[in-house]
Scaffold this motif. Structure first.
Motif, PDB file in Angstrom:
ATOM      1  N   VAL A 168      24.990  59.395 -14.476  1.00  9.98           N
ATOM      2  CA  VAL A 168      24.470  60.696 -14.046  1.00  9.98           C
ATOM      3  C   VAL A 168      22.952  60.739 -14.168  1.00  9.98           C
ATOM      4  O   VAL A 168      22.247  61.220 -13.267  1.00  9.98           O
ATOM      5  CB  VAL A 168      25.122  61.828 -14.866  1.00  9.98           C
ATOM      6  N   GLN A 169      22.422  60.241 -15.280  1.00  8.11           N
ATOM      7  CA  GLN A 169      20.975  60.242 -15.457  1.00  8.11           C
ATOM      8  C   GLN A 169      20.287  59.416 -14.384  1.00  8.11           C
ATOM      9  O   GLN A 169      19.219  59.793 -13.868  1.00  8.11           O
ATOM     10  CB  GLN A 169      20.632  59.700 -16.853  1.00  8.11           C
ATOM     11  N   GLU A 212      20.156  61.495 -11.265  1.00 10.27           N
ATOM     12  CA  GLU A 212      19.126  62.526 -11.345  1.00 10.27           C
ATOM     13  C   GLU A 212      17.733  61.938 -11.104  1.00 10.27           C
ATOM     14  O   GLU A 212      16.911  62.518 -10.399  1.00 10.27           O
ATOM     15  CB  GLU A 212      19.180  63.206 -12.718  1.00 10.27           C
ATOM     16  N   TYR A 215      29.767  66.608  -7.904  1.00  8.63           N
ATOM     17  CA  TYR A 215      28.621  66.030  -8.621  1.00  8.63           C
ATOM     18  C   TYR A 215      28.023  67.033  -9.596  1.00  8.63           C
ATOM     19  O   TYR A 215      27.705  66.688 -10.740  1.00  8.63           O
ATOM     20  CB  TYR A 215      27.562  65.559  -7.623  1.00  8.63           C
ATOM     21  N   GLN A 216      27.867  68.292  -9.156  1.00 12.21           N
ATOM     22  CA  GLN A 216      27.292  69.302 -10.032  1.00 12.21           C
ATOM     23  C   GLN A 216      28.191  69.557 -11.242  1.00 12.21           C
ATOM     24  O   GLN A 216      27.708  69.742 -12.367  1.00 12.21           O
ATOM     25  CB  GLN A 216      27.058  70.612  -9.259  1.00 12.21           C
ATOM     26  N   LYS A 225      27.840  66.610 -13.574  1.00 15.97           N
ATOM     27  CA  LYS A 225      26.532  66.614 -14.215  1.00 15.97           C
ATOM     28  C   LYS A 225      26.502  67.587 -15.388  1.00 15.97           C
ATOM     29  O   LYS A 225      25.962  67.269 -16.454  1.00 15.97           O
ATOM     30  CB  LYS A 225      25.456  66.990 -13.196  1.00 15.97           C
ATOM     31  N   SER A 255      28.524  66.256 -18.296  1.00 17.77           N
ATOM     32  CA  SER A 255      27.991  65.059 -18.936  1.00 17.77           C
ATOM     33  C   SER A 255      26.930  65.371 -19.982  1.00 17.77           C
ATOM     34  O   SER A 255      26.511  64.485 -20.706  1.00 17.77           O
ATOM     35  CB  SER A 255      27.383  64.130 -17.878  1.00 17.77           C
TER      36      SER A 255
END
Length: 512
Positions: free
Chosen positions: A90-91, A94, A150-151, A154, A157
């Motif tokens: 995830v990072q 981003e 995805y949101q 995120k 996580s």
């Protein structure tokens, strides 16, 4: 993934095999073994035995079946393995989105600087880079920002951390870090002497970072100051001093504002000068126009009340003629609405328009064709108001009453406005539709559109009243603007033809 054992069946020879194949075909049959995803053999053995046992307690059987269904579901393991690996990336996603957004902005500015001859050079100063962005990169970033999966992943996580901040008196303040948003927390601390000081703790969206802010209105305590000549209390300058306290706190009241008031004032001028010896001829002219608007609105829960007052007054002087009026119109509108569903409101509306001063016939300048409340047009209607946004309103009224009233029947001919001779007013009933919308294009153009339709139930269906007004405002600076006002009216009571008026003005604009 665990490899399941297989068993080889004996080779079967057929006559067709011997005729058409040089080697016999070997066929495999796989035997499905249950619970192979469970690494502990004892657990697999226990699950098989629990299926065969018949316990007399219903609740115990139900509990066993609940846990057994979870243990035998092999898809959970593979799904969670994927989720764990997804959280680790995830990072990286981003950072990839941030890198693409920086590239989009840089590309747009670089493209602009490489084409300085573009007509829209002014857009660079107003930070309008969106017209030069890479559409493919924009589409990719928009997909990631709008993708619900995805949101959700995120947000899940994030590993939030609870931090407790303790003062000398062991008074604690609990603060969550890594929440994905910026938050402020009020903090009060005191020393051993009982002096209190306050500040703020700011948590950053990236997590694992905090900032401390001290209140600015902090003064030194008098009782700890050195005895000397009296002087004003100094501001806090030493961060390590313990003899500081807050200034006196002023507690205010927070109330919801239900009424709003504002007004628009526009003053426009037009002037042209021609000398007496100008070979092409012509006359000097001077025009003045004022447009005054005042709005009073009320909103509380599901109830709204909108009131507007508008008055336009203009005068024109051409050549040696006297100053004459070319614009005089007073408009009052009031609408009360109660929320019905979604963007629809039950509404009732009152409209009134008239003139304030005498209006004369253009041909003889002596015959009075209108004065105050002569005529006066007012409408009372009931219907539904559709307002998806504050700048858009569509009012639909199947029940609307319309009246035309003439106060001064001695000077004004009532038949000019569709009223029978010897009477002062005329009434009618029908359906009304009214559309209002305001939009801003670019950064310098405001569009104000107002359309009203009225259809009578008693007169001919084709006898439709239409009143359309369009105002275009071109902003020059904060105070000055150029405006174009157009008004088209079709009303068979006044004329069988379409009436049209247009004015172009340059003036100053104020809003209070």
């Amino acid at each position: 993934m665990t490899v399941r054992p297989s068993y080889i069946l004996p080779v079967k020879h057929t006559r067709s095999d011997s005729l058409y194949h040089t080697k016999p075909q070997i066929r495999y049959a796989y035997k499905q073994l249950k619970n192979t995803h469970i690494g502990n053999p004892a657990a697999r053995y226990a699950l098989e035995n629990l299926k065969k046992e018949r316990l007399k307690y219903y609740e115990l059987n139900r509990a066993i079946n609940t846990l057994r269904d979870y243990a035998e579901n092999e898809h959970i393991k593979y799904m969670l393995d994927y989720v764990r690996s997804y959280f680790k990336t995830v990072q990286a996603k981003e950072e990839a989105i941030k890198r693409i957004q920086e590239r989009i902005s840089k590309d747009s500015i670089d493209f602009y600087k490489q084409h300085p001859d573009l007509d829209s050079l002014r857009l660079l100063d107003s930070a309008r880079y969106d017209i030069f962005l890479n559409p493919n990169l924009e589409a990719l970033v928009a997909f990631m920002e709008q993708d619900e999966n995805y949101q959700w992943m995120k947000e899940r996580s994030r590993d939030s951390v609870l931090v407790s901040v303790l003062g000398v008196s062991n008074r604690s303040k609990n603060i969550w870090l890594n929440t994905g948003r910026t938050e402020y927390h009020r903090l009060m601390t005191e020393n051993f002497r009982g002096d209190t000081i306050s500040g703020w703790i700011k948590t950053l969206p990236d997590g694992k970072q905090m900032k401390f802010f001290l209140d600015g209105d902090v003064y030194q305590t008098k009782k700890f100051a050195i005895l000397q000549e009296p002087r004003e209390e100094p501001l806090l300058v030493a961060s390590d001093s313990i003899y500081f306290v807050l200034a006196e706190m002023k507690i205010g009241t927070l109330e919801r504002r239900h009424w709003t008031y504002y007004s628009d004032v526009t003053l426009s001028f037009g002037q042209g000068f021609i000398s007496d010896n100008w070979a092409s001829g012509g006359e000097s002219s001077l025009s003045i126009l004022s447009d005054l608007k005042y709005f009073i609105n009320y909103k509380k829960k599901t109830t709204t009340w909108e009131n507007s007052f508008r008055y336009r007054l203009g005068a024109l002087k051409s050549g040696s003629e006297e100053l004459s009026k070319n614009e005089d119109k007073l408009e009052i509108q009031s609408k009360v609405g109660v929320k019905a569903f979604r963007h629809w409101n039950y509404a009732t509306q009152f409209d009134l328009n008239t003139v304030l001063f005498n209006s004369y016939n253009a041909s003889d300048r002596e015959t009075v064709i209108a004065n105050f409340l002569s005529p006066c047009n007012f409408t009372l209607s009931l219907g539904l108001d559709f307002k998806p946004k504050d700048n858009i309103s569509l009012y639909l009224s199947p029940i609307a009453g319309q009246w035309v009233y003439v106060r001064d029947t001695n000077k004004v001919d009532v038949t000019r406005y569709g009223i029978e001779a010897g009477k002062r007013y005329k009434s009618d009933a029908g359906a009304k539709i009214e559309l209002k919308n305001k939009h801003s294009l670019f950064y310098f153009l405001d569009i104000d559109n107002h359309l009203m339709l009225f259809s009578s139930y008693y007169e001919q269906p084709e006898k439709l009243t239409v009143d359309w007004r369009l105002t275009l405002k071109f902003k020059i600076n904060y105070f000055m603007q150029t405006s174009i006002y157009a008004n088209a009216v079709y009303n068979q009571n006044d004329s069988k033809k379409i009436q049209f008026k247009e004015t172009l003005n340059l003036g100053v604009h104020f809003r209070f």
